[in-house]
Design a protein around this motif. Structure first.
Motif, short mmCIF file in Angstrom:
data_model
loop_
_atom_site.label_atom_id
_atom_site.label_comp_id
_atom_site.label_asym_id
_atom_site.label_seq_id
_atom_site.Cartn_x
_atom_site.Cartn_y
_atom_site.Cartn_z
N SER A 98 14.15 -14.87 12.20
CA SER A 98 13.21 -14.44 11.17
C SER A 98 11.83 -14.19 11.80
O SER A 98 11.73 -13.41 12.74
CB SER A 98 13.15 -15.49 10.05
OG SER A 98 12.58 -14.95 8.88
N TRP A 121 17.65 -13.12 15.81
CA TRP A 121 18.48 -13.07 14.61
C TRP A 121 17.57 -13.09 13.37
O TRP A 121 16.40 -13.43 13.46
CB TRP A 121 19.51 -14.20 14.58
CG TRP A 121 18.93 -15.59 14.54
CD1 TRP A 121 18.65 -16.35 13.43
CD2 TRP A 121 18.56 -16.40 15.67
NE1 TRP A 121 18.13 -17.57 13.81
CE2 TRP A 121 18.07 -17.63 15.17
CE3 TRP A 121 18.59 -16.20 17.06
CZ2 TRP A 121 17.62 -18.66 16.01
CZ3 TRP A 121 18.15 -17.21 17.89
CH2 TRP A 121 17.67 -18.42 17.37
N ASN A 122 18.14 -12.69 12.23
CA ASN A 122 17.39 -12.64 10.97
C ASN A 122 16.07 -11.88 11.14
O ASN A 122 15.00 -12.37 10.76
CB ASN A 122 17.11 -14.06 10.46
CG ASN A 122 18.32 -14.71 9.82
OD1 ASN A 122 19.45 -14.26 10.01
ND2 ASN A 122 18.11 -15.79 9.08
N GLY A 220 21.56 -8.75 10.76
CA GLY A 220 21.35 -9.32 9.45
C GLY A 220 22.57 -9.15 8.56
O GLY A 220 23.44 -8.30 8.80
N ASP A 224 21.33 -8.65 2.82
CA ASP A 224 20.14 -9.47 2.99
C ASP A 224 18.90 -8.58 2.94
O ASP A 224 18.63 -7.82 3.87
CB ASP A 224 20.22 -10.22 4.33
CG ASP A 224 19.09 -11.21 4.53
OD1 ASP A 224 18.08 -11.13 3.81
OD2 ASP A 224 19.21 -12.06 5.43
N HIS A 227 16.14 -9.74 5.70
CA HIS A 227 16.48 -9.44 7.10
C HIS A 227 17.57 -8.37 7.11
O HIS A 227 18.73 -8.65 7.39
CB HIS A 227 16.98 -10.70 7.82
CG HIS A 227 16.18 -11.93 7.48
ND1 HIS A 227 16.63 -12.87 6.56
CD2 HIS A 227 14.99 -12.36 7.91
CE1 HIS A 227 15.73 -13.84 6.46
NE2 HIS A 227 14.72 -13.56 7.26
N TRP A 254 22.19 -16.13 3.70
CA TRP A 254 20.78 -16.19 3.30
C TRP A 254 20.63 -16.16 1.78
O TRP A 254 19.86 -16.92 1.20
CB TRP A 254 20.02 -15.04 3.94
CG TRP A 254 18.53 -15.13 3.75
CD1 TRP A 254 17.77 -14.42 2.86
CD2 TRP A 254 17.62 -15.98 4.46
NE1 TRP A 254 16.45 -14.77 2.98
CE2 TRP A 254 16.33 -15.73 3.95
CE3 TRP A 254 17.77 -16.92 5.47
CZ2 TRP A 254 15.19 -16.39 4.43
CZ3 TRP A 254 16.65 -17.58 5.94
CH2 TRP A 254 15.38 -17.31 5.42
#
Length: 289
Positions: A98, A121-122, A220, A224, A227, A254
């Motif tokens: 994130s 990631w994210n 992602g 989502d 993300h 998520w």
């Protein structure tokens, strides 16, 4: 916890493991290194033969609040550079999810000599994701200071939590110049306005050319909005030496975490609880380099 001073602010950190290459593991948002779900991933990476550095970025956890730079991520990248320089770690592996993914990418762009590998990631992107960041992390404090001056910041729940973790933060907030804080907040807010040629907030796409290290991207989830899958694919296209894999957690992880939090079930399912599932993929990627 040990701490060092970087650009006039205390930065709290912790190193897990006794030997092996060092992985700097960074969570998202303004969450501290103690956010549930982060330490299990760190411990899994230590079990795989690595050391892991956890750190409270400025405006997170027990570190000092700080406000400078082109964006908050630029400030964090500069802070991480200073932290690693003081610690004398040499080149490290950066891993983040994130907001931590954005911080890690930007650190690699600005200080490529510090990084050997990158794991992401994210990744936040898209209209909803970037507007949401500005509305959550910038607007409330900006509106408070416009109405009450910086004396109003310690009244806010977000900053009260950081004052509880580090009492010095109350005076640091009160000492800020209101006019300068408004100017900085407007600059940080502008970074979260989606713009052509900026796949991630506040960073021109041409900056991705500076990332030359092996990079693992966990895409992602399919739906989502924070993300987006699309953003992961775009970043994969922009980083030449990157590998893209499907998420090792459910596609809707998520969304289910947000639902649990909205229903008051955060203790049952934290937003980062699934991150430990990435450990085998991260270890495999690093082992294959």
């Amino acid at each position: 916890m040990p701490a060092v001073t970087v650009n006039g602010g205390k930065v709290v950190y912790e190193i897990l493991g006794g030997s092996g290459d060092l992985i700097v593991l960074t969570p998202g948002g303004r969450y501290s290194k103690e956010i549930p779900g982060l330490r299990p991933l760190a411990e899994a990476l230590v079990a795989g033969g690595y050391r892991v550095l956890l750190w409270d970025r400025p405006n997170c956890g027990a570190s000092d609040v700080q406000f400078y730079g082109q964006t908050e991520s630029h400030m964090r990248a500069e802070t991480l550079h200073g932290l690693l320089t003081v610690l004398g770690t040499g080149p490290v592996i950066l891993a983040g999810g994130s907001g931590g993914a954005r911080d890690s990418m930007l650190t690699t762009m600005l200080y490529p000599e510090l990084v050997t590998d990158l794991v992401l990631w994210n990744i936040v992107g898209g209209v909803y994701g970037t507007f949401n960041l500005g509305a959550y992390y910038v607007l409330p404090s900006l509106q408070t200071v416009r109405a009450l001056g910086t004396e109003g910041l310690p009244r806010m729940k977000e900053w009260q939590e950081l004052i509880a973790a580090n009492p010095d933060n109350e005076q640091r907030l009160r000492a800020l110049d209101s006019d300068e804080f408004v100017k900085l907040s407007l600059r940080w807010l502008n970074a979260y306005v989606p713009k052509p040629g900026q796949t991630i907030p506040g960073v021109d796409d041409e900056m991705f050319e500076r990332i030359r290290v092996p990079t693992l991207i966990i895409r992602g989830g399919a739906n989502d909005l924070d993300h987006p899958k699309r953003t992961s694919l775009e970043v994969h296209c922009l980083i030449e030496a990157s590998t893209l894999i499907d998420p090792p957690w459910p596609e809707d992880a998520w969304e289910r975490a947000l639902e649990d939090r909205a229903r008051g079930r955060a203790k049952q399912y934290n937003m980062f609880d699934t991150w430990v599932l990435a450990a085998p993929e991260i270890l495999k990627f690093l082992g294959d380099r």
